[in-house]
Design an enzyme around this catalytic site. Sequence first.
Site, mmCIF file in Angstrom:
data_model
loop_
_atom_site.group_PDB
_atom_site.id
_atom_site.type_symbol
_atom_site.label_atom_id
_atom_site.label_comp_id
_atom_site.label_asym_id
_atom_site.label_seq_id
_atom_site.Cartn_x
_atom_site.Cartn_y
_atom_site.Cartn_z
ATOM 1 N N GLU A 1 57.210 42.935 43.051
ATOM 2 C CA GLU A 1 55.872 42.509 42.600
ATOM 3 C C GLU A 1 55.798 42.487 41.085
ATOM 4 O OE1 GLU A 1 51.849 42.789 41.024
ATOM 5 O OE2 GLU A 1 53.408 44.301 40.824
ATOM 6 N N ASP B 1 58.477 48.431 44.027
ATOM 7 C CA ASP B 1 59.093 48.500 42.700
ATOM 8 C C ASP B 1 58.125 49.030 41.640
ATOM 9 O OD1 ASP B 1 57.638 46.080 43.174
ATOM 10 O OD2 ASP B 1 58.545 45.172 41.408
HETATM 11 C C1 LIG Z 1 54.181 36.605 36.275
HETATM 12 S S1 LIG Z 1 53.510 37.446 37.571
HETATM 13 C C2 LIG Z 1 53.823 39.056 37.067
HETATM 14 C C3 LIG Z 1 53.099 40.039 37.835
HETATM 15 C C4 LIG Z 1 52.869 41.281 37.052
HETATM 16 N N1 LIG Z 1 52.273 42.245 37.903
HETATM 17 C C5 LIG Z 1 51.987 43.481 37.474
HETATM 18 O O1 LIG Z 1 51.987 43.852 36.339
HETATM 19 C C6 LIG Z 1 51.998 40.951 35.842
HETATM 20 O O2 LIG Z 1 52.571 40.717 34.779
HETATM 21 O O3 LIG Z 1 50.777 40.919 35.932
HETATM 22 ZN ZN LIG Z 2 51.196 47.155 40.868
HETATM 23 ZN ZN LIG Z 3 52.398 47.017 37.717
#
Ligand SMILES: CSCC[C@H](NC=O)C(=O)O
Ligand SMILES: [Zn+2]
Ligand SMILES: [Zn+2]
Length: 475
Positions: free
Chosen positions: A204, A137
Site C-alpha cells: 500500500e 507493509d
Molecule cells: C502514489 S500512491 C501512494 C500511496 C501512499 N500511501 C500512504 O502513504 C501515499 O503516498 O499517500
Molecule cells: Zn497506511
Molecule cells: Zn502510510
Amino acid sequence: MFSLEALFYSNKLYLDNNKLFQSTLVVNSSMATDHRLLQIITNTIFFFFIFSSSARAHEQQQEEPEAITRFKQYLRFNTAHPNPNYTAPVSFLLHQAQSIGLQSKTLEFVPGKPVLLLTWAGSNPALPSVLFNSHLDSVPAEPEKWFHPPFSAFHSSETGQIFARGAQDDKCIAIQYLEAIRNLKLVKKFQPVRTVHVLCVPDEEIGGFDGMAKFVASDEFRELNVGFVMDEGQASTNDEFRVFYADRSPWHLIIRAKGAPGHGAKMFDNGAMENLMKSVEIITKFRETQFDVVKAGQAANSQVISVNPVYLKAGIPSPTGFVMNMQPSEAEAGFDIRMPPTVDPDLVRRRIAEEWAPEMRNMTYEITEKGPLRDYKGHPLMTATDDSNPWWSVFKQAISAAGGKLAKPEILSSTTDARFMRQLGIPTFGFSPMSNTPILLHDHNEFLKDSVFLRGIEVYDSVISSLSSFVEPSH
Ligand SMILES: CSCC[C@H](NC=O)C(=O)O
Ligand SMILES: [Zn+2]
Ligand SMILES: [Zn+2]
C-alpha cells in the site's frame, strides 16, 4: 524488558540502602553495633526488593492482555520498504485466523507479495459481504532518530505507549479487527448475517499496484460480492474519532527543460536552468495560493491541491561535484501532486501544459497518474455520508453504541488503497479508532498507547457486529 528495568531499580535501591546502612554503621561503630547483623538486614532488604520487584514484573506480565501481546508480536516483523518481510507476518496472521476459526486464503498476484484473505462466514451468504482492510507493509524508519528501535515494539510501563513503525499505520487495525472478531465469535458467540472478510494487502505504501489494485481486478475478489469496505484512517488529537469518505488522488509530475549550453560567465536567454527555474517559481506561486486558503482557515489541507517539489536534477557532474563554469543544457524537477476528488483533472492538466511546462519555454513534462480519479461511472471517488448511503448511518450508530464520538467526515490528504474499492463503486470509509493520539504516521517515534489500542477493539466489536447484522429493509 520490564524485569530488567525492575532489577536495575532494585539494585539501585540496594545500593542506596547499603550506603544508608554504611553511614549508620560509621555513626554506630563507636557504639560497637554488630556489623554482621547489619549485613544480614541489608541482604534481607536486598532480597526483599528483588523478590517484590520481580513479583511486580511477573504480575504485570501476567496482566498484559493477550491482545496487546499479539499486537506487539505483529509490530516486531520488519515490514519496511524497500524490502518488507511479508512471509513472517502472514504466517503469524494465518496462525491467528486458525486460532479464531476463520477460513483463510493466501493469493499471490505478484511473486513474494501475498494478499491474505480471512473469512468469517455469515448466516446469509447471499447478502453482499463486508470487508475490513489493512496493509502489511510499512514505510522505512531511521532507527538512529528514534527513542527505541522501530521494530522492537518497546512498551513503556509508565505511559503505556507502544513504539513501533506501523503502530498507527496501520498494524493496529489488523490486530484490532482480529481481536474484535475473536471476542465476538469465541466469547460472545455472535453470528454475523453478512460474511465478514479481513484483508491484509502488500505494498500500500508504494501505491498498492501489486497488491490491492491486482486483487480488485481478480475473479477471487468478484466472488466475494463485497458491499461495504472499511480501510485505514488516521489518529485524532482530540476525543472524537475521524472518518474519511475520500482520498486525494496522487499524480507524479516531472518537468524537463532544455536550452543552449553556455559558459558559466555568459548571460543569455532561454537556458535550461532559467526555463526550469521560471516554472519552479510559477508552481511555487500556485502552491502558495492553495496553502494560503488553508492558512486562512477556509479549507482543510485535504481540500486544496498540494504540489510539492520532491527532487531537482541538473548540472554536469565532475569528480569533485559539479562543473561550475558550464550552464547545463538540460534540467529537471519532480513534484508530488495531490488533488481533492472534486477537482477537475483536466484543469490541472491544462495548467501544467500551458503554465508549468510550456513548449514555448522549451519544456516537456510527464504526468504519472497513480491510480484512478473517477469511478467506473465517471463520478469522483467519494463515499456518501448522508441518507443515500445506508452504511453511513449503520456505521455512525455503531460508533455511538460503543460510546464514541465521530468528527465531521473528512477527505484524507494522502492516498490509500480505498481508492481501488471506490473506483468499483463500493462504499468505503477510512477509519482507525485512535483518539487523543498525536498523528505520527510516517514520523519518527510512531507510537500508540495500549489503552487506545484496547479501546479500538471495543469500537470494532460494535462496528463489525452492526455492519455484519445490517439487512436493508428491502431484504
Ligand atoms: C502514489 S500512491 C501512494 C500511496 C501512499 N500511501 C500512504 O502513504 C501515499 O503516498 O499517500
Ligand atoms: Zn497506511
Ligand atoms: Zn502510510
